[in-house]
Design a protein around this motif. Sequence first.
Motif, PDB file in Angstrom:
ATOM      1  N   GLY A   1      -7.817 -27.124   8.661  1.00 24.51           N
ATOM      2  CA  GLY A   1      -8.630 -28.232   9.150  1.00 24.51           C
ATOM      3  C   GLY A   1      -9.185 -27.859  10.502  1.00 24.51           C
ATOM      4  N   ILE A   2     -10.522 -27.782  10.597  1.00 23.64           N
ATOM      5  CA  ILE A   2     -11.115 -27.256  11.818  1.00 23.64           C
ATOM      6  C   ILE A   2     -10.865 -28.187  12.995  1.00 23.64           C
ATOM      7  N   GLY A   3     -10.423 -27.614  14.115  1.00 17.83           N
ATOM      8  CA  GLY A   3     -10.175 -28.400  15.310  1.00 17.83           C
ATOM      9  C   GLY A   3      -8.710 -28.750  15.495  1.00 17.83           C
ATOM     10  N   SER A   4      -7.890 -28.499  14.480  1.00 14.34           N
ATOM     11  CA  SER A   4      -6.488 -28.889  14.582  1.00 14.34           C
ATOM     12  C   SER A   4      -5.598 -27.682  14.859  1.00 14.34           C
ATOM     13  N   ILE A   5      -4.921 -27.705  16.018  1.00 12.15           N
ATOM     14  CA  ILE A   5      -4.027 -26.604  16.363  1.00 12.15           C
ATOM     15  C   ILE A   5      -2.857 -26.556  15.385  1.00 12.15           C
ATOM     16  N   ARG A   6      -2.357 -27.749  15.036  1.00 18.41           N
ATOM     17  CA  ARG A   6      -1.252 -27.798  14.083  1.00 18.41           C
ATOM     18  C   ARG A   6      -1.701 -27.207  12.744  1.00 18.41           C
ATOM     19  N   GLY A   7      -2.925 -27.577  12.345  1.00 22.29           N
ATOM     20  CA  GLY A   7      -3.478 -27.050  11.100  1.00 22.29           C
ATOM     21  C   GLY A   7      -3.614 -25.537  11.165  1.00 22.29           C
ATOM     22  N   ALA A   8      -4.057 -25.019  12.312  1.00 23.92           N
ATOM     23  CA  ALA A   8      -4.213 -23.574  12.459  1.00 23.92           C
ATOM     24  C   ALA A   8      -2.858 -22.896  12.297  1.00 23.92           C
ATOM     25  N   PHE A   9      -1.809 -23.513  12.857  1.00 23.42           N
ATOM     26  CA  PHE A   9      -0.478 -22.913  12.767  1.00 23.42           C
ATOM     27  C   PHE A   9       0.003 -22.871  11.310  1.00 23.42           C
ATOM     28  N   ILE A  10      -0.071 -24.016  10.645  1.00 28.90           N
ATOM     29  CA  ILE A  10       0.364 -24.063   9.244  1.00 28.90           C
ATOM     30  C   ILE A  10      -0.505 -23.138   8.389  1.00 28.90           C
ATOM     31  N   GLY A  11      -1.826 -23.202   8.621  1.00 27.96           N
ATOM     32  CA  GLY A  11      -2.749 -22.375   7.856  1.00 27.96           C
ATOM     33  C   GLY A  11      -2.455 -20.896   8.042  1.00 27.96           C
ATOM     34  N   ALA A  12      -2.161 -20.488   9.291  1.00 29.45           N
ATOM     35  CA  ALA A  12      -1.900 -19.081   9.579  1.00 29.45           C
ATOM     36  C   ALA A  12      -0.663 -18.607   8.820  1.00 29.45           C
ATOM     37  N   LEU A  13       0.388 -19.442   8.852  1.00 33.34           N
ATOM     38  CA  LEU A  13       1.605 -19.044   8.138  1.00 33.34           C
ATOM     39  C   LEU A  13       1.355 -18.978   6.635  1.00 33.34           C
ATOM     40  N   LEU A  14       0.602 -19.955   6.114  1.00 38.16           N
ATOM     41  CA  LEU A  14       0.296 -19.945   4.679  1.00 38.16           C
ATOM     42  C   LEU A  14      -0.459 -18.673   4.297  1.00 38.16           C
ATOM     43  N   VAL A  15      -1.480 -18.343   5.089  1.00 39.49           N
ATOM     44  CA  VAL A  15      -2.287 -17.165   4.782  1.00 39.49           C
ATOM     45  C   VAL A  15      -1.446 -15.896   4.918  1.00 39.49           C
ATOM     46  N   GLY A  16      -0.676 -15.814   5.987  1.00 45.58           N
ATOM     47  CA  GLY A  16       0.171 -14.638   6.193  1.00 45.58           C
ATOM     48  C   GLY A  16       1.134 -14.440   5.033  1.00 45.58           C
ATOM     49  N   LEU A  17       1.785 -15.509   4.625  1.00 51.59           N
ATOM     50  CA  LEU A  17       2.765 -15.400   3.543  1.00 51.59           C
ATOM     51  C   LEU A  17       2.095 -15.116   2.205  1.00 51.59           C
ATOM     52  N   THR A  18       0.978 -15.815   1.936  1.00 48.60           N
ATOM     53  CA  THR A  18       0.293 -15.597   0.662  1.00 48.60           C
ATOM     54  C   THR A  18      -0.146 -14.150   0.532  1.00 48.60           C
ATOM     55  N   ASP A  19      -0.747 -13.636   1.621  1.00 48.65           N
ATOM     56  CA  ASP A  19      -1.280 -12.285   1.558  1.00 48.65           C
ATOM     57  C   ASP A  19      -0.160 -11.268   1.373  1.00 48.65           C
ATOM     58  N   THR A  20       0.906 -11.409   2.159  1.00 47.34           N
ATOM     59  CA  THR A  20       1.989 -10.423   2.094  1.00 47.34           C
ATOM     60  C   THR A  20       2.754 -10.531   0.773  1.00 47.34           C
ATOM     61  N   LEU A  21       3.181 -11.743   0.447  1.00 46.74           N
ATOM     62  CA  LEU A  21       4.003 -11.899  -0.751  1.00 46.74           C
ATOM     63  C   LEU A  21       3.190 -11.678  -2.019  1.00 46.74           C
ATOM     64  N   GLY A  22       1.906 -12.096  -1.999  1.00 46.96           N
ATOM     65  CA  GLY A  22       1.054 -11.872  -3.165  1.00 46.96           C
ATOM     66  C   GLY A  22       0.936 -10.390  -3.478  1.00 46.96           C
ATOM     67  N   GLY A  23       0.719  -9.589  -2.433  1.00 53.04           N
ATOM     68  CA  GLY A  23       0.568  -8.151  -2.631  1.00 53.04           C
ATOM     69  C   GLY A  23       1.822  -7.517  -3.206  1.00 53.04           C
ATOM     70  N   VAL A  24       2.993  -8.081  -2.862  1.00 50.09           N
ATOM     71  CA  VAL A  24       4.247  -7.498  -3.328  1.00 50.09           C
ATOM     72  C   VAL A  24       4.624  -8.002  -4.723  1.00 50.09           C
ATOM     73  N   PHE A  25       4.513  -9.328  -4.907  1.00 53.40           N
ATOM     74  CA  PHE A  25       5.101  -9.894  -6.118  1.00 53.40           C
ATOM     75  C   PHE A  25       4.143  -9.994  -7.303  1.00 53.40           C
TER      76      PHE A  25
END
Lengths: 306, 328, 376
Positions: free
Chosen positions: A236-260
Amino acid sequence: MSAILIIEQVLNGLQFGVMLFLMAAGLTLIFGVMGLINLAHGSLYMVGAFAAAAVAGATGSFLLGLVAALAAAALAGTLIEVVVIRRLYAAPHLDQVLATFALILVFSEGTRWIFGSFPLFLEIPDALSGPVTLPGGIEYPLYRLTLIGIGLAIAVGLWALIERTRIGIQIRAGENDREMIAALGVDISRLYTLIFALGAALAGLAGALVGAIQSVQVGMGEPVLILAFVVIVIGGIGSIRGAFIGALLVGLTDTLGGVFLPEVFKLFMEPGAAQKSGAAIASMGIYILMGCVLVWRPTGLFGARP
Amino acid sequence: MRIAEHWINGAVLIGIAALPLWALFIDEPFTITLVTRAVILALAAVGLNIVLGFGGLVSFGHAVFFGLGGYAMGILAYHAQTYTVLDLGFFTTEGTKSMPIIWLVAMGISAIAAFFIGLLCLRTSGVYFIMITLAFGQMFYYFAISWAQYGGEDGLSIYVRNGFPGLNTLVPIQFFGICFALLCLVLILKARLQRAPFGLALNALRQSEARVATMGLNPMRIKLLAFVLSGAITGLAGALFADLNRFVSPAMFSWQFSGELIVLIIIGGVGRLMGPVIGACVFVALEHFLGGLTDFWHVYLGLILLGIVLFGRGGLLGLLTGKEGAHV
Amino acid sequence: MKKLLLAAAAASICAAPAVAEVKVGMITTLSGGGAGLGIDVRDGFMLAIAQSGRDDIDVVIEDDQRKPDIAVQLSDKMIQSERVDVLTGIIWSNLAMAVVPAAVNQDVFYLSPNAGPSPLAGKGCNKNYFNVAWQNDNLHEAAGAYANTAGYTNSFILAPNYPAGTDALTGYKRFFEGDLAGEIYTKLGQTDYAAEIAQIRASGADSVFFFLPGGMGISFLKQYADSGIDLPVVGPAFSFDQGILQAVGGAALGVVNTSQWNKDIDNPTNAAFVESFQAEYGRLPSLYASQGFDTANLLLSALESASPSDADAFREALRAADFDSTRGDFAFGPNHHPIQTIYAREVIQEGDVFTNKIIGTALENHSDAYAADCKM
């Protein structure tokens, strides 16, 4: 696949996520307060990495390199805000896209002009190099753990800055109603420059921290920029909390997706083909995630409802 | 300096037609190739301008349609050139080297893709729309890179340019003629469309969606139709571009290319009929001449673009006619 | 105005030089992230041209920005407008595939200083196409052969998910006789390899083979060194080249990589090349610089005995490969790809500079796997 490997991969996803957060935080602040799409944010990441590599190379101190990265990126950010961006706040999004696209060209080739065409060297400080053993017998690089720590600390710091300080009040007010806080006597143009410099410094810091375990080269900012955009759109643009959750989601999706994903595909395909198709789908994973989120919630997870 | 827009438009089209003829006369075939490139990029940008300039929807993923058009050409011609069968399950073909068929397929596939992408993306607006179209671009890009059957990142080479009945397309001036005729055709169609009820409704949508909805029109339907039309035209340009280079690669799907298309439109003038055409000509000329001057020509290109944004609101057409373009 | 231009055009046609000039077009990557390789090829090539003392060779150099469509456009320009006799310079396989087939079909000679995609070595070979570097699989095959001699029996292998990456792993597997502990395709342009490194750690492999060109390799090596895994690493020379070794630093020390060239190959041509390159450009030459230098010398040797205007004679002269290569013995196979010895090198530190040292031979007089498919 053992539990240890899974935990290690989750840590990797976290580390990737918090570094993305440093990029995304600045981007989302700048958009939230000034309504500006800054494609040149990746260039500030690159400026940070190059400044750190140059200073650390000359002085031998990684810490001085980090300070230089913060200073150089903040300076570059202030400069482009005052010279270019300031004229574009009232302009349509389209002009902003073009202007900051032009800035990418100038920064990338300008950097190559100054530092040459070969990648620079930046090394993990000795005190942080090598792996440590975590409870449960997981061997994990100390530097990556440090990155997770720094990222989380900055996330808390940003939260405190925005929720607990006077500047934070102004920033939040700026997101809601620019004219009003200008009328209340806040120097809006100084506030904008400050936010832009803060966002730039965070990007520069991320560049320097990540530069120590990656290649410091021209063009390193663009792939991260695209990811950071994905992050802030999901959050959600403008939301720091959203950026934090979004960053973790993207980080985990990218890393775990590539492995599993390849492992999942191996259940019903022969290994070679499964490996390739799994890797192909995994590389599209975060974009699919983003598409799904936007279809479900058109303004992101924590974005303001229109 | 105030010049009526239709005079400029006419002069530009005549200029584009005359330059290759002159190049033919002095035997400089490369100049023809260069103008053909500008014409094809212009066609792609004209397609984008339908949603971007008139509909106010900044699509940062139009490379998807450009790439699909390119791959439609690449795959059909690849099967024709290797005499292999393309098996789609419900339909098999040995490919084709005929341009008109390839164009139809390219436009059809791009239109279908635009329909589904539009259905999802048009739910959002503003920056979210920019970003979700970008995301689709990236999905297609990574898919094309890992699509080993058709060359993956290496792309596909087509050894001989596809044919058009009655013409020898390998002769640069004849291929230019085809591309130029298509561009003119699309421009005429678009000029008529702009004045048709659909065009007026689209323009009104950009200014106020709520008002259009209260008129009893379905905004989603209008936007979707515009998006499909826009995608099909850009897809056609993609097929032509692939034929110009006799080569397709995932680079046609890259976000940088989507960005370049937007740049073309802004240089020329947003929401104007000939804006993308002028933008494409200027961009190709800059690329060609600056590239010859210095290794670091991107710096100058960047500075010129900055100058256009900061001091030339409304693009070159805006400067010349003294009117700003549409606000997006 | 128009009259003036026409007059100028006419004048330029009349003023064509009396001496038959040879025109060479070089399309290479000089801007953006991959510029280092193109600059090295160009500098090596131009050094040889300068040393030859010939002033009748006109080299036109253009930047392809690593974009296939730009490369195609430039090759059209070189052929249609500059009317070059010989093309060269392309670094990347995908750009070569876009340019080479069309160019050689227009009766232009193409000398490849770097890329060697398999289609051009096999079914798609052409009498006017000469590869002076290697077929893409060569260095990976050598890495597989070296892994056998080093006694590795269980390798973990990884490469980016694109055709050259698939070729790399295929090449390695073609010669490696042991088992595979794992086989991974990473994302092209990936910068973080934590997940892959964790898999390597868990795989029980006794060695790691990777092909990650450019910045990808720098990132991988730095992260691998920091992970504390101490399995031996083998790779092709591309990630251990002079241009990027300084950016990897100590993380690369001791890694074995395969290459057809190194600065310590003992022959007079190479010694003179290394010395003059350093004197001219102030840096150590890289693999790519040596390939550019050899390409120019091959061209010069052919020009000694024939002119490109006589295509058949010129082709024969190129095929003879009668020049002193920096790598010692050099000959063309039936598909115009090199038959050459590929060495195993180790990364060492000389003072402040990281560089390579030859530690053995990986494959002697090696050709490629596609030559049999070539019907020329």
